[in-house]
Scaffold this motif. Structure first.
Motif, PDB file in Angstrom:
ATOM      1  N   ASN A  94      45.699  39.622  47.713  1.00  0.00           N
ATOM      2  CA  ASN A  94      46.491  39.012  46.647  1.00  0.00           C
ATOM      3  C   ASN A  94      46.134  39.608  45.290  1.00  0.00           C
ATOM      4  N   LYS A  95      44.880  39.990  45.116  1.00  0.00           N
ATOM      5  CA  LYS A  95      44.491  40.692  43.894  1.00  0.00           C
ATOM      6  C   LYS A  95      45.227  42.023  43.803  1.00  0.00           C
ATOM      7  N   ALA A  96      45.352  42.698  44.956  1.00  0.00           N
ATOM      8  CA  ALA A  96      46.081  43.968  44.984  1.00  0.00           C
ATOM      9  C   ALA A  96      47.537  43.756  44.608  1.00  0.00           C
ATOM     10  N   VAL A  97      48.148  42.683  45.139  1.00  0.00           N
ATOM     11  CA  VAL A  97      49.546  42.390  44.816  1.00  0.00           C
ATOM     12  C   VAL A  97      49.701  42.087  43.334  1.00  0.00           C
ATOM     13  N   ARG A 120      37.745  48.357  47.539  1.00  0.00           N
ATOM     14  CA  ARG A 120      37.902  48.719  48.942  1.00  0.00           C
ATOM     15  C   ARG A 120      38.376  50.168  49.059  1.00  0.00           C
ATOM     16  N   THR A 121      38.339  50.703  50.273  1.00  0.00           N
ATOM     17  CA  THR A 121      38.810  52.065  50.496  1.00  0.00           C
ATOM     18  C   THR A 121      40.318  52.061  50.742  1.00  0.00           C
ATOM     19  N   PRO A 122      40.990  53.187  50.518  1.00  0.00           N
ATOM     20  CA  PRO A 122      42.428  53.252  50.824  1.00  0.00           C
ATOM     21  C   PRO A 122      42.724  52.915  52.278  1.00  0.00           C
ATOM     22  N   THR A 124      45.243  54.969  46.008  1.00  0.00           N
ATOM     23  CA  THR A 124      43.815  55.247  45.857  1.00  0.00           C
ATOM     24  C   THR A 124      43.224  54.438  44.711  1.00  0.00           C
ATOM     25  N   ASP A 125      43.925  54.423  43.564  1.00  0.00           N
ATOM     26  CA  ASP A 125      43.447  53.654  42.414  1.00  0.00           C
ATOM     27  C   ASP A 125      43.515  52.154  42.680  1.00  0.00           C
ATOM     28  N   LEU A 126      44.541  51.741  43.415  1.00  0.00           N
ATOM     29  CA  LEU A 126      44.678  50.329  43.749  1.00  0.00           C
ATOM     30  C   LEU A 126      43.508  49.875  44.611  1.00  0.00           C
ATOM     31  N   ALA A 127      43.181  50.675  45.616  1.00  0.00           N
ATOM     32  CA  ALA A 127      42.063  50.344  46.497  1.00  0.00           C
ATOM     33  C   ALA A 127      40.758  50.281  45.709  1.00  0.00           C
TER      34      ALA A 127
END
Length: 325
Positions: free
Chosen positions: A224-227, A249-251, A241-244
């Motif tokens: 949810n943080k990623a979203v 976390r890793t991609p 890659t930057d999102l991960a």
């Protein structure tokens, strides 16, 4: 001065009154979310504890976005209900009533003012300096940001500020109605009403508008943080890659876990999120197609991506909107 909520037992015969103010092209789900909850509460209590009437600026027949209509009374000069619920128009281009003006009239009479979705947006637009104290539906929030540069609007289902409740409306309307009901009936009776409408839990006002997963699962919270990062970077998309990296976390972890819990890859979800935002802007703003594309992070390839998602080109959608006017 705001009227104090009556917390007496279910047997108290004091009537609680509501004005439901409708705009042309109002959202039927929101009307039902208020009135059906009150109707069922009366049934459960076995007497007419809650009464309501339908009002509009000019009175007469007001038609919903699905074609059903309601006969209304003209808003009184000195209205005195306990509560007033404003249901705005499903069409943001429709010149709806002056929400700020009529909300002030009801507040002067002591009513608690509840503003749903589009009505909340109009109120926020008239009170831009206090935007951070209010909320509206996420689609309306996006429009206020794009068209009027109003930022900081809250993402919760509802916010209470003085005598005014602004809210996301739509499906959250039932939560708001049940919360109001809880001021006047016992917890047991409230639970019965909730179960009758198959509402398994009453969401608190500070509940965030739904993200991809409503769960306490640790992985889901991270996703949810990623979203949220995706939602905050529509105009300037981040790489996977930057999102991960942003969520620690890793991609590969992001790809595997996102797809496991949502059924689609993070890249696809991000793309659909951006295109849905573009679709909203095309339907509800006067922004040019080029401006819409840039606002959604597309320097090129926008028309192709949009057509793959919606089956029409942006130009076809925009022409259809013009033909409706």
């Amino acid at each position: 001065m705001e009227k104090q909520a009556n917390t007496t037992l279910d047997t108290a015969k004091d009537v609680v009154t509501f004005d439901v103010v409708l705009s042309e092209n109002f959202v039927m789900m929101e009307l039902s979310g208020i009135v059906d909850v009150l109707r069922i509460a009366n049934r459960v209590l076995s007497f007419e504890k809650f009464k309501w009437k339908f009002c509009s600026e000019d009175g007469g027949r007001v038609t919903s976005s699905i074609g059903a209509y309601v006969e209304t009374e003209v808003i009184a000069e000195n209205p005195r209900p306990d509560h007033v619920v404003f249901i705005g128009s499903a069409d943001p281009f429709y010149m709806s009533l002056d929400v700020e003006k009529f909300a002030a009239r009801y507040r002067h009479g002591g009513a608690l003012v509840i503003l749903l979705a589009e009505a909340a947006s109009r109120y926020i637009s008239s009170n831009q300096d206090n935007a951070i104290l209010h909320t509206t539906h996420w689609e309306n929030r996006a429009l206020l940001e794009e068209e009027q540069g109003i930022y900081g609007i809250r993402s919760s289902l509802a916010v209470t500020q003085d005598q005014v409740i602004t809210s996301a409306g739509m499906g959250a309307t039932a939560d708001i109605a049940l919360a109001l009901l809880g001021r006047y009936v016992s917890s047991a009776k409230l639970m019965i009403v909730s179960k009758i409408i198959l509402h398994d839990r009453i969401r608190a006002f500070d509940t965030l508008q739904p993200e991809i997963l409503a769960t306490l699962n640790t992985d889901a919270r991270i996703l949810n943080k990623a979203v949220k990062i995706m939602q905050e970077n529509i105009e300037e998309p981040v790489t996977m890659t930057d999102l991960a990296k942003s969520i620690g976390r890793t991609p590969r972890w992001l790809e595997r876990n996102f797809k496991s819990l949502t059924g689609c890859s993070p890249g696809r979800y991000y793309r659909e999120l951006r295109l849905s935002h573009a679709h909203n802007l095309l339907l509800n703003t006067n922004m040019s197609i080029q401006e819409v594309a840039l606002a959604c992070g597309y320097q090129s390839g926008f028309s192709v991506a949009y057509r793959q998602s919606f089956g029409q080109t942006p130009h076809q959608v925009r022409r259809a909107q013009i033909d409706k006017m």
